[in-house]
Design a protein around this motif. Structure first.
Motif, short mmCIF file in Angstrom:
data_model
loop_
_atom_site.label_atom_id
_atom_site.label_comp_id
_atom_site.label_asym_id
_atom_site.label_seq_id
_atom_site.Cartn_x
_atom_site.Cartn_y
_atom_site.Cartn_z
N TYR A 1 0.84 -1.20 0.00
CA TYR A 1 0.00 0.00 0.00
C TYR A 1 0.88 1.25 0.00
O TYR A 1 0.64 2.20 -0.76
CB TYR A 1 -0.92 0.00 1.22
N GLU A 2 1.90 1.25 0.84
CA GLU A 2 2.79 2.41 0.92
C GLU A 2 3.57 2.62 -0.36
O GLU A 2 3.99 3.75 -0.68
CB GLU A 2 3.74 2.25 2.11
N ALA A 3 3.73 1.54 -1.13
CA ALA A 3 4.44 1.64 -2.41
C ALA A 3 3.51 2.11 -3.54
O ALA A 3 3.95 2.25 -4.68
CB ALA A 3 5.06 0.29 -2.77
N GLY A 4 2.25 2.33 -3.20
CA GLY A 4 1.31 2.85 -4.18
C GLY A 4 0.24 1.89 -4.64
O GLY A 4 -0.68 2.28 -5.38
N ALA A 5 0.33 0.62 -4.23
CA ALA A 5 -0.70 -0.35 -4.63
C ALA A 5 -2.01 -0.05 -3.90
O ALA A 5 -2.01 0.34 -2.73
CB ALA A 5 -0.24 -1.76 -4.31
N GLN B 1 -6.78 4.85 3.05
CA GLN B 1 -7.69 5.65 2.23
C GLN B 1 -7.64 5.22 0.77
O GLN B 1 -6.57 5.03 0.19
CB GLN B 1 -7.31 7.13 2.34
N GLY B 2 -8.82 5.03 0.20
CA GLY B 2 -8.93 4.70 -1.22
C GLY B 2 -8.56 3.27 -1.58
O GLY B 2 -8.51 2.91 -2.76
#
Length: 279
Positions: A10-14, A33-34
């Protein structure tokens, strides 16, 4: 996938974690979020205080999940399974909960302003002091639900089923309950001013000391209902069935009673539309 892997991705953008198996995961206070968790298994998960704004939880399994204080603003929970989930003090403003299954869920002091709960299942849910202002609950099922001191101003409960529900001191000002069923519901002391209850079923309901000022109860059935000391000033009761009701000390000044059925009603001490008082 474990918690650390999920958060790392998630932190990597996934954002797409649909159908992920996250049962019993501890994600409390996490920023998600999202995130897309459509059809994911989050049963029994700890999401207390989590940021799930705009999250996609459509058809997700959140049975027994801890969502206390979680932010689910504008979240998609359409068709989600939330059986016995705890959403106390959660924020669900404008959330999509159409056809969600919230049977026996806890929503004490939850904020559901503008939420779409159409056709949702809320039987035996605890919504004490919940804020449902402007929410859509048309055709929702709330049998034996607890809505004590809940606020439902301007909420849409058209054709909703609220039989045996507890709505003592609830605020339903301006709410739409056309065709709703409230048989044996407890509305003691409730605020029902300007509420639209036409064609509603209020058989054996308790509206004692309720403020029904200006409400529309035309064509409704209140047979056997308790309206003791209720304020029905300017209420519309045309073609309503008030047979066998307890209207003792009720106030009906300026109420419209065209073809209203008062057969065997207790009118002792009631002030009638023309200002006369029954002894």
């Amino acid at each position: 996938m474990n918690v650390d892997e999920l958060l790392s991705h998630y932190e990597a953008g996934a954002r797409d974690f649909r159908e992920a198996k996250l049962s019993q995961f501890n994600l409390s206070d996490r920023d998600l979020q999202g995130i897309n968790l459509r059809r994911a298994n989050l049963s029994g998960a700890n999401l207390r205080g989590a940021n799930l704004r705009m999250a996609n939880l459509r058809e997700a399994n959140l049975a027994g999940a801890d969502l206390r204080g979680a932010d689910l603003t504008i979240a998609n929970l359409i068709g989600a399974e939330l059986y016995q989930a705890d959403l106390s003090k959660a924020t669900l403003t404008d959330a999509g909960l159409r056809s969600a299954k919230l049977t026996e869920a806890t929503l004490v002091q939850a904020v559901l302003i503008g939420a779409n709960l159409a056709e949702a299942l809320l039987d035996r849910a605890n919504l004490t002091e919940a804020n449902l202002n402007d929410a859509s609950l048309n055709r929702a099922k709330l049998i034996a639900a607890n809505l004590t001191r809940a606020t439902l101003e301007n909420a849409n409960l058209t054709n909703a089923i609220l039989n045996e529900s507890l709505m003592e001191l609830a605020n339903l000002t301006g709410a739409i309950l056309h065709g709703a069923s409230l048989e044996e519901a407890d509305l003691h002391g409730a605020e029902l001013s300007r509420t639209r209850l036409s064609s509603a079923n209020l058989i054996n309901a308790s509206l004692s000391q309720a403020n029904v000022r200006g409400a529309n109860l035309s064509w409704s059935s209140l047979r056997g209902a308790n309206l003791c000391k209720a304020n029905l000033y300017r209420a519309k009761l045309n073609w309503a069935n008030l047979s066998e009701t307890n209207l003792s000390e009720a106030m009906l000044i300026s109420a419209t009673v065209l073809q209203t059925n008062f057969q065997n009603a207790n009118l002792r001490g009631a002030i009638m539309p023309d200002g006369s008082s029954h002894g």
